[in-house]
Design a protein around this motif. Structure first.
Motif, mmCIF file in Angstrom:
data_model
loop_
_atom_site.group_PDB
_atom_site.id
_atom_site.type_symbol
_atom_site.label_atom_id
_atom_site.label_comp_id
_atom_site.label_asym_id
_atom_site.label_seq_id
_atom_site.Cartn_x
_atom_site.Cartn_y
_atom_site.Cartn_z
ATOM 1 N N TRP A 66 -2.564 -12.382 55.405
ATOM 2 C CA TRP A 66 -3.977 -12.172 55.729
ATOM 3 C C TRP A 66 -4.473 -10.866 55.115
ATOM 4 N N GLU A 67 -3.587 -9.892 54.973
ATOM 5 C CA GLU A 67 -3.993 -8.638 54.327
ATOM 6 C C GLU A 67 -4.390 -8.887 52.877
ATOM 7 N N ALA A 68 -3.566 -9.648 52.144
ATOM 8 C CA ALA A 68 -3.872 -9.936 50.744
ATOM 9 C C ALA A 68 -5.154 -10.758 50.618
ATOM 10 N N LEU A 69 -5.304 -11.785 51.455
ATOM 11 C CA LEU A 69 -6.503 -12.619 51.390
ATOM 12 C C LEU A 69 -7.733 -11.857 51.863
ATOM 13 N N GLY A 70 -7.543 -10.940 52.840
ATOM 14 C CA GLY A 70 -8.670 -10.125 53.300
ATOM 15 C C GLY A 70 -9.175 -9.188 52.220
ATOM 16 N N ASP A 71 -8.260 -8.588 51.478
ATOM 17 C CA ASP A 71 -8.678 -7.719 50.376
ATOM 18 C C ASP A 71 -9.375 -8.522 49.281
ATOM 19 N N GLU A 72 -8.898 -9.735 49.050
ATOM 20 C CA GLU A 72 -9.555 -10.603 48.070
ATOM 21 C C GLU A 72 -10.990 -10.917 48.518
ATOM 22 N N LEU A 73 -11.167 -11.147 49.811
ATOM 23 C CA LEU A 73 -12.505 -11.414 50.344
ATOM 24 C C LEU A 73 -13.425 -10.208 50.141
ATOM 25 N N ILE A 74 -12.925 -9.028 50.422
ATOM 26 C CA ILE A 74 -13.728 -7.821 50.217
ATOM 27 C C ILE A 74 -14.130 -7.699 48.750
ATOM 28 N N GLY A 75 -13.254 -8.097 47.848
ATOM 29 C CA GLY A 75 -13.591 -8.109 46.429
ATOM 30 C C GLY A 75 -14.779 -9.023 46.143
ATOM 31 N N HIS A 76 -14.807 -10.189 46.804
ATOM 32 C CA HIS A 76 -15.958 -11.090 46.646
ATOM 33 C C HIS A 76 -17.232 -10.431 47.179
#
Length: 373
Positions: free
Chosen positions: A350-360
Protein backbone atom coordinates in the motif's frame (compact mmCIF):
# COMPACT_ATOMS: atom_id res chain seq x y z
CA UNK A 1 -1.74 19.00 -0.34
CA UNK A 2 -5.21 19.47 1.02
CA UNK A 3 -7.24 16.50 -0.27
CA UNK A 4 -10.88 15.46 0.09
CA UNK A 5 -11.81 11.82 -0.51
CA UNK A 6 -15.48 11.47 -1.47
CA UNK A 7 -16.25 7.77 -1.19
CA UNK A 8 -19.38 5.70 -1.72
CA UNK A 9 -18.31 3.46 1.17
CA UNK A 10 -15.99 3.67 4.18
CA UNK A 11 -15.35 1.49 7.26
CA UNK A 12 -17.06 -0.05 9.14
CA UNK A 13 -18.27 -1.22 5.70
CA UNK A 14 -16.29 -4.21 4.46
CA UNK A 15 -15.81 -4.08 0.68
CA UNK A 16 -13.22 -3.07 -1.89
CA UNK A 17 -14.19 0.59 -2.09
CA UNK A 18 -14.16 1.04 1.69
CA UNK A 19 -10.86 -0.81 2.14
CA UNK A 20 -9.09 1.12 -0.62
CA UNK A 21 -10.42 4.46 0.67
CA UNK A 22 -9.18 3.66 4.17
CA UNK A 23 -5.72 2.58 3.00
CA UNK A 24 -5.47 5.70 0.83
CA UNK A 25 -6.47 7.93 3.74
CA UNK A 26 -3.90 6.34 6.03
CA UNK A 27 -1.13 6.76 3.48
CA UNK A 28 -1.93 10.39 2.71
CA UNK A 29 -1.90 11.25 6.41
CA UNK A 30 1.41 9.41 6.90
CA UNK A 31 2.87 11.44 4.04
CA UNK A 32 1.86 14.68 5.74
CA UNK A 33 -1.11 15.69 3.59
CA UNK A 34 -4.20 17.33 5.12
CA UNK A 35 -7.14 15.05 4.50
CA UNK A 36 -10.92 14.97 4.85
CA UNK A 37 -13.19 12.01 4.02
CA UNK A 38 -16.84 12.39 3.01
CA UNK A 39 -18.87 9.17 3.18
CA UNK A 40 -22.45 7.91 3.68
CA UNK A 41 -23.73 7.83 7.25
CA UNK A 42 -23.74 4.45 9.01
CA UNK A 43 -25.73 3.12 11.95
CA UNK A 44 -22.67 2.93 14.22
CA UNK A 45 -22.18 6.45 15.53
CA UNK A 46 -18.72 5.58 16.87
CA UNK A 47 -17.54 4.17 13.52
CA UNK A 48 -15.01 6.94 12.88
CA UNK A 49 -13.26 6.87 16.25
CA UNK A 50 -10.24 5.11 14.72
CA UNK A 51 -10.29 6.90 11.36
CA UNK A 52 -6.97 8.48 10.35
CA UNK A 53 -8.60 11.85 9.63
CA UNK A 54 -11.82 13.81 10.03
CA UNK A 55 -14.86 12.16 8.42
CA UNK A 56 -18.01 13.99 7.32
CA UNK A 57 -21.00 11.66 7.11
CA UNK A 58 -23.82 12.40 4.66
CA UNK A 59 -27.38 11.13 5.33
CA UNK A 60 -28.00 7.74 3.72
CA UNK A 61 -30.49 4.89 3.41
CA UNK A 62 -29.88 1.12 3.29
CA UNK A 63 -30.14 -0.37 -0.18
CA UNK A 64 -33.44 -2.31 -0.45
CA UNK A 65 -32.73 -6.01 -0.22
CA UNK A 66 -29.10 -5.41 0.76
CA UNK A 67 -29.07 -3.44 4.05
CA UNK A 68 -25.29 -3.84 4.43
CA UNK A 69 -24.91 -1.31 1.60
CA UNK A 70 -25.98 2.27 2.28
CA UNK A 71 -26.68 4.85 -0.43
CA UNK A 72 -26.09 8.55 0.23
CA UNK A 73 -28.98 10.99 -0.11
CA UNK A 74 -28.70 14.37 -1.86
CA UNK A 75 -27.07 16.81 0.54
CA UNK A 76 -25.50 20.26 0.43
CA UNK A 77 -23.07 18.99 3.04
CA UNK A 78 -20.72 17.64 0.32
CA UNK A 79 -20.04 20.99 -1.36
CA UNK A 80 -19.89 22.80 1.98
CA UNK A 81 -17.34 20.34 3.38
CA UNK A 82 -15.11 20.51 0.27
CA UNK A 83 -15.16 24.32 0.34
CA UNK A 84 -14.52 24.50 4.08
CA UNK A 85 -11.53 22.17 3.76
CA UNK A 86 -10.02 24.49 1.12
CA UNK A 87 -9.19 21.41 -0.95
CA UNK A 88 -6.45 21.42 -3.59
CA UNK A 89 -7.81 18.19 -5.08
CA UNK A 90 -10.88 15.96 -4.77
CA UNK A 91 -10.49 12.17 -4.91
CA UNK A 92 -13.70 10.37 -5.97
CA UNK A 93 -13.69 6.73 -4.82
CA UNK A 94 -15.99 4.54 -6.90
CA UNK A 95 -18.18 7.54 -7.83
CA UNK A 96 -21.81 6.86 -8.65
CA UNK A 97 -24.13 8.59 -6.17
CA UNK A 98 -22.17 10.56 -3.59
CA UNK A 99 -19.28 10.87 -6.04
CA UNK A 100 -21.51 12.67 -8.54
CA UNK A 101 -22.22 15.29 -5.88
CA UNK A 102 -18.50 15.52 -5.18
CA UNK A 103 -17.68 15.96 -8.87
CA UNK A 104 -20.33 18.67 -9.26
CA UNK A 105 -18.99 20.53 -6.22
CA UNK A 106 -15.37 20.25 -7.42
CA UNK A 107 -16.29 21.59 -10.87
CA UNK A 108 -18.23 24.50 -9.38
CA UNK A 109 -15.34 25.36 -7.07
CA UNK A 110 -12.72 24.98 -9.80
CA UNK A 111 -10.93 22.16 -7.96
CA UNK A 112 -9.29 19.32 -9.95
CA UNK A 113 -10.73 15.85 -9.42
CA UNK A 114 -9.33 12.33 -9.75
CA UNK A 115 -11.98 9.61 -10.17
CA UNK A 116 -11.09 6.05 -9.15
CA UNK A 117 -13.10 3.43 -11.04
CA UNK A 118 -13.69 0.46 -8.74
CA UNK A 119 -17.06 -1.20 -9.33
CA UNK A 120 -18.57 -2.83 -12.42
CA UNK A 121 -21.93 -1.15 -11.89
CA UNK A 122 -23.17 -2.08 -15.36
CA UNK A 123 -22.49 -5.75 -14.56
CA UNK A 124 -24.34 -5.39 -11.28
CA UNK A 125 -27.32 -3.84 -13.06
CA UNK A 126 -27.40 -6.83 -15.41
CA UNK A 127 -27.16 -9.28 -12.51
CA UNK A 128 -29.75 -7.70 -10.21
CA UNK A 129 -32.39 -6.28 -12.55
CA UNK A 130 -31.55 -7.73 -15.96
CA UNK A 131 -31.41 -4.27 -17.49
CA UNK A 132 -30.04 -0.80 -16.83
CA UNK A 133 -26.53 -1.29 -18.20
CA UNK A 134 -26.91 1.62 -20.57
CA UNK A 135 -28.11 3.93 -17.80
CA UNK A 136 -25.23 2.85 -15.56
CA UNK A 137 -22.67 3.63 -18.27
CA UNK A 138 -24.27 7.02 -18.99
CA UNK A 139 -23.90 7.96 -15.35
CA UNK A 140 -20.32 6.69 -15.24
CA UNK A 141 -19.47 8.63 -18.41
CA UNK A 142 -20.88 11.80 -16.90
CA UNK A 143 -18.81 11.69 -13.72
CA UNK A 144 -15.59 10.21 -15.14
CA UNK A 145 -15.80 12.43 -18.20
CA UNK A 146 -15.84 15.50 -15.96
CA UNK A 147 -12.84 14.34 -13.90
CA UNK A 148 -9.30 15.46 -14.73
CA UNK A 149 -8.13 11.84 -14.59
CA UNK A 150 -9.70 8.40 -14.16
CA UNK A 151 -7.67 5.71 -12.44
CA UNK A 152 -8.59 2.15 -13.43
CA UNK A 153 -7.43 -0.87 -11.40
CA UNK A 154 -6.81 -3.36 -14.22
CA UNK A 155 -6.22 -3.67 -17.95
CA UNK A 156 -9.72 -5.09 -18.39
CA UNK A 157 -11.20 -2.06 -16.62
CA UNK A 158 -9.21 0.29 -18.88
CA UNK A 159 -10.60 -1.48 -21.95
CA UNK A 160 -14.18 -1.29 -20.64
CA UNK A 161 -13.90 2.41 -19.87
CA UNK A 162 -12.35 3.21 -23.25
CA UNK A 163 -15.00 1.16 -25.05
CA UNK A 164 -17.68 3.31 -23.42
CA UNK A 165 -16.15 6.62 -24.40
CA UNK A 166 -14.28 7.51 -21.22
CA UNK A 167 -10.83 9.06 -21.66
CA UNK A 168 -7.93 10.44 -19.62
CA UNK A 169 -7.41 7.00 -18.04
CA UNK A 170 -4.35 5.74 -16.19
CA UNK A 171 -3.75 2.33 -14.65
CA UNK A 172 -3.58 2.29 -10.84
CA UNK A 173 -3.81 -1.05 -9.04
CA UNK A 174 -4.32 -1.87 -5.38
CA UNK A 175 -1.88 -2.56 -2.59
CA UNK A 176 -1.60 -5.56 -0.34
CA UNK A 177 -0.04 -6.00 3.10
CA UNK A 178 2.55 -8.80 2.70
CA UNK A 179 3.35 -8.66 6.41
CA UNK A 180 -0.23 -9.30 7.52
CA UNK A 181 -0.94 -11.78 4.70
CA UNK A 182 1.86 -14.32 4.75
CA UNK A 183 2.33 -18.12 4.53
CA UNK A 184 3.76 -18.32 8.03
CA UNK A 185 0.30 -17.87 9.54
CA UNK A 186 -0.81 -21.33 8.40
CA UNK A 187 -2.54 -22.74 11.48
CA UNK A 188 -2.64 -26.51 12.04
CA UNK A 189 -5.22 -26.21 14.83
CA UNK A 190 -7.56 -24.22 12.59
CA UNK A 191 -7.08 -26.75 9.79
CA UNK A 192 -7.98 -29.61 12.14
CA UNK A 193 -11.12 -27.71 13.16
CA UNK A 194 -12.20 -27.04 9.57
CA UNK A 195 -11.05 -30.37 8.12
CA UNK A 196 -11.03 -32.98 10.91
CA UNK A 197 -10.39 -35.78 8.41
CA UNK A 198 -7.50 -33.98 6.72
CA UNK A 199 -9.53 -32.70 3.76
CA UNK A 200 -8.08 -30.24 1.27
CA UNK A 201 -9.38 -26.75 2.15
CA UNK A 202 -10.76 -24.74 -0.77
CA UNK A 203 -11.80 -21.26 0.31
CA UNK A 204 -13.81 -18.30 -0.94
CA UNK A 205 -13.56 -14.88 0.73
CA UNK A 206 -15.90 -12.02 -0.12
CA UNK A 207 -19.45 -10.77 -0.10
CA UNK A 208 -22.23 -13.34 -0.36
CA UNK A 209 -24.24 -11.68 -3.11
CA UNK A 210 -25.69 -12.84 -6.44
CA UNK A 211 -22.98 -11.24 -8.59
CA UNK A 212 -20.26 -13.16 -6.74
CA UNK A 213 -21.58 -16.53 -8.02
CA UNK A 214 -20.48 -18.44 -4.93
CA UNK A 215 -23.08 -21.04 -5.94
CA UNK A 216 -20.54 -22.27 -8.51
CA UNK A 217 -18.72 -23.97 -5.63
CA UNK A 218 -21.51 -26.56 -5.43
CA UNK A 219 -19.56 -28.83 -7.80
CA UNK A 220 -16.31 -28.33 -5.93
CA UNK A 221 -17.85 -29.55 -2.67
CA UNK A 222 -18.55 -32.95 -4.28
CA UNK A 223 -14.86 -33.61 -4.95
CA UNK A 224 -13.57 -36.42 -2.72
CA UNK A 225 -11.36 -35.24 0.12
CA UNK A 226 -12.27 -31.56 -0.35
CA UNK A 227 -13.84 -29.19 2.18
CA UNK A 228 -15.22 -25.83 1.01
CA UNK A 229 -14.75 -22.85 3.37
CA UNK A 230 -16.75 -19.66 2.83
CA UNK A 231 -15.79 -16.38 4.54
CA UNK A 232 -18.09 -13.36 4.31
CA UNK A 233 -21.70 -12.30 4.68
CA UNK A 234 -24.43 -10.81 2.53
CA UNK A 235 -27.96 -11.34 1.24
CA UNK A 236 -27.17 -14.66 -0.48
CA UNK A 237 -26.02 -16.26 2.78
CA UNK A 238 -29.16 -18.35 3.52
CA UNK A 239 -29.47 -19.65 -0.06
CA UNK A 240 -25.77 -20.56 -0.18
CA UNK A 241 -25.95 -22.44 3.10
CA UNK A 242 -28.73 -24.52 1.58
CA UNK A 243 -26.82 -25.04 -1.69
CA UNK A 244 -23.54 -25.92 0.07
CA UNK A 245 -24.75 -27.92 3.08
CA UNK A 246 -21.40 -29.42 4.06
CA UNK A 247 -19.33 -26.25 3.53
CA UNK A 248 -17.99 -24.37 6.53
CA UNK A 249 -19.41 -20.83 6.70
CA UNK A 250 -17.25 -18.64 8.93
CA UNK A 251 -19.08 -15.31 8.56
CA UNK A 252 -17.32 -12.01 8.16
CA UNK A 253 -13.68 -12.03 9.26
CA UNK A 254 -11.14 -9.20 9.17
CA UNK A 255 -7.56 -8.33 10.13
CA UNK A 256 -5.23 -10.95 11.52
CA UNK A 257 -8.08 -13.45 11.89
CA UNK A 258 -8.75 -13.26 8.15
CA UNK A 259 -5.03 -13.52 7.37
CA UNK A 260 -4.80 -16.73 9.42
CA UNK A 261 -7.69 -18.25 7.45
CA UNK A 262 -6.14 -17.30 4.10
CA UNK A 263 -2.82 -18.89 5.01
CA UNK A 264 -4.54 -22.07 6.19
CA UNK A 265 -6.23 -22.74 2.83
CA UNK A 266 -4.85 -25.12 0.21
CA UNK A 267 -6.59 -23.45 -2.75
CA UNK A 268 -8.34 -20.09 -3.06
CA UNK A 269 -11.32 -20.13 -5.43
CA UNK A 270 -12.82 -16.87 -6.60
CA UNK A 271 -16.07 -17.16 -8.53
CA UNK A 272 -17.37 -13.66 -9.40
CA UNK A 273 -17.02 -12.54 -13.05
CA UNK A 274 -17.50 -8.78 -12.42
CA UNK A 275 -14.29 -7.87 -10.57
CA UNK A 276 -12.53 -4.72 -11.70
CA UNK A 277 -9.55 -5.79 -9.56
CA UNK A 278 -10.23 -8.55 -6.96
CA UNK A 279 -8.31 -7.76 -3.80
CA UNK A 280 -8.95 -11.17 -2.22
CA UNK A 281 -7.03 -12.86 -5.04
CA UNK A 282 -4.05 -10.67 -4.22
CA UNK A 283 -4.37 -11.43 -0.49
CA UNK A 284 -4.47 -15.16 -1.23
CA UNK A 285 -1.33 -14.84 -3.34
CA UNK A 286 0.44 -12.91 -0.57
CA UNK A 287 -0.53 -15.78 1.74
CA UNK A 288 1.20 -18.28 -0.53
CA UNK A 289 -2.05 -19.92 -1.69
CA UNK A 290 -2.64 -20.95 -5.33
CA UNK A 291 -5.65 -19.32 -6.97
CA UNK A 292 -8.45 -20.47 -9.26
CA UNK A 293 -10.36 -17.53 -10.72
CA UNK A 294 -12.48 -16.54 -13.74
CA UNK A 295 -10.62 -15.42 -16.86
CA UNK A 296 -12.35 -12.04 -16.72
CA UNK A 297 -11.76 -8.59 -15.25
CA UNK A 298 -9.10 -7.97 -12.64
CA UNK A 299 -7.92 -11.59 -12.20
CA UNK A 300 -6.56 -11.52 -15.76
CA UNK A 301 -3.83 -9.15 -14.53
CA UNK A 302 -3.30 -10.88 -11.19
CA UNK A 303 -3.25 -14.61 -11.89
CA UNK A 304 -0.49 -16.04 -14.07
CA UNK A 305 -2.22 -19.07 -15.59
CA UNK A 306 -0.05 -22.12 -15.00
CA UNK A 307 2.33 -20.08 -12.85
CA UNK A 308 0.47 -18.70 -9.80
CA UNK A 309 -2.88 -20.40 -10.36
CA UNK A 310 -5.46 -21.34 -12.96
CA UNK A 311 -7.92 -19.18 -14.92
CA UNK A 312 -11.23 -20.73 -15.96
CA UNK A 313 -14.12 -19.61 -18.19
CA UNK A 314 -16.43 -17.31 -16.18
CA UNK A 315 -19.59 -18.94 -14.89
CA UNK A 316 -18.52 -22.49 -15.81
CA UNK A 317 -18.99 -24.80 -12.80
CA UNK A 318 -17.42 -27.80 -14.55
CA UNK A 319 -14.26 -25.88 -15.43
CA UNK A 320 -14.01 -24.59 -11.87
CA UNK A 321 -14.42 -28.09 -10.47
CA UNK A 322 -11.83 -29.53 -12.86
CA UNK A 323 -9.28 -26.82 -12.01
CA UNK A 324 -9.66 -27.43 -8.28
CA UNK A 325 -9.45 -31.19 -8.84
CA UNK A 326 -6.21 -30.75 -10.81
CA UNK A 327 -4.65 -28.76 -7.98
CA UNK A 328 -5.98 -31.15 -5.34
CA UNK A 329 -4.12 -33.98 -7.08
CA UNK A 330 -0.84 -32.06 -7.38
CA UNK A 331 0.58 -30.88 -4.02
CA UNK A 332 3.94 -29.97 -5.58
CA UNK A 333 2.19 -27.74 -8.13
CA UNK A 334 0.16 -26.09 -5.37
CA UNK A 335 3.34 -25.30 -3.48
CA UNK A 336 5.06 -23.98 -6.62
CA UNK A 337 2.10 -21.74 -7.50
CA UNK A 338 1.91 -20.50 -3.92
CA UNK A 339 5.58 -19.48 -3.87
CA UNK A 340 5.30 -17.77 -7.25
CA UNK A 341 2.15 -15.91 -6.19
CA UNK A 342 3.80 -14.61 -3.04
CA UNK A 343 6.81 -13.40 -5.02
CA UNK A 344 4.56 -11.71 -7.59
CA UNK A 345 2.79 -9.45 -5.08
CA UNK A 346 5.50 -8.67 -2.52
CA UNK A 347 6.34 -5.34 -4.14
CA UNK A 348 2.70 -4.23 -4.36
CA UNK A 349 2.51 -2.68 -0.90
CA UNK A 350 0.00 0.00 0.00
CA UNK A 351 2.96 2.32 0.57
CA UNK A 352 4.18 1.83 -3.01
CA UNK A 353 0.68 2.19 -4.49
CA UNK A 354 -0.02 5.20 -2.25
CA UNK A 355 3.07 6.99 -3.50
CA UNK A 356 2.04 6.18 -7.06
CA UNK A 357 -1.36 7.76 -6.35
CA UNK A 358 0.27 10.92 -5.01
CA UNK A 359 2.23 11.05 -8.26
CA UNK A 360 -1.07 11.07 -10.17
CA UNK A 361 -2.34 13.89 -7.95
CA UNK A 362 0.76 15.98 -8.63
CA UNK A 363 0.54 15.42 -12.38
CA UNK A 364 -3.11 16.54 -12.40
CA UNK A 365 -2.26 19.66 -10.41
CA UNK A 366 0.60 20.49 -12.79
CA UNK A 367 -1.68 20.01 -15.81
CA UNK A 368 -4.28 22.34 -14.30
CA UNK A 369 -1.60 24.93 -13.61
CA UNK A 370 -0.28 24.67 -17.18
CA UNK A 371 -3.77 25.15 -18.62
CA UNK A 372 -4.41 28.16 -16.37
CA UNK A 373 -1.11 29.73 -17.49
Amino acid sequence: MRVVIVTESFPPDVNGVAHCALQTARHLVRRGHTLLVIAPAVADQAADADAPCAVVRVPSLPLPGYPQVRVALPSRRVAAAIAAHRADLVHLAGPFVLGVRGMTAAARLGIPAVAVYQTDLAGYARTYVGTGEGAAWRRLRAVHGAADRTLAPSSAAVRDLEAHGIGRIRLWGRGVDPVRFRPGLRDTALRRELAPDGELLVGYVGRLAPEKRVDLLAGVRTLPGVRVVVVGDGPSGPALRAALPDARFLGRRTGDDLARIFASLDVFAHTGPHETFCQTVQEAMASGVPVVAPAAGGPLDLVGHGRTGLLVPPGDPDALREAVAALAAAPATRAEYGRAGRAAVQGRTWEALGDELIGHYLEVLRERTAVAA
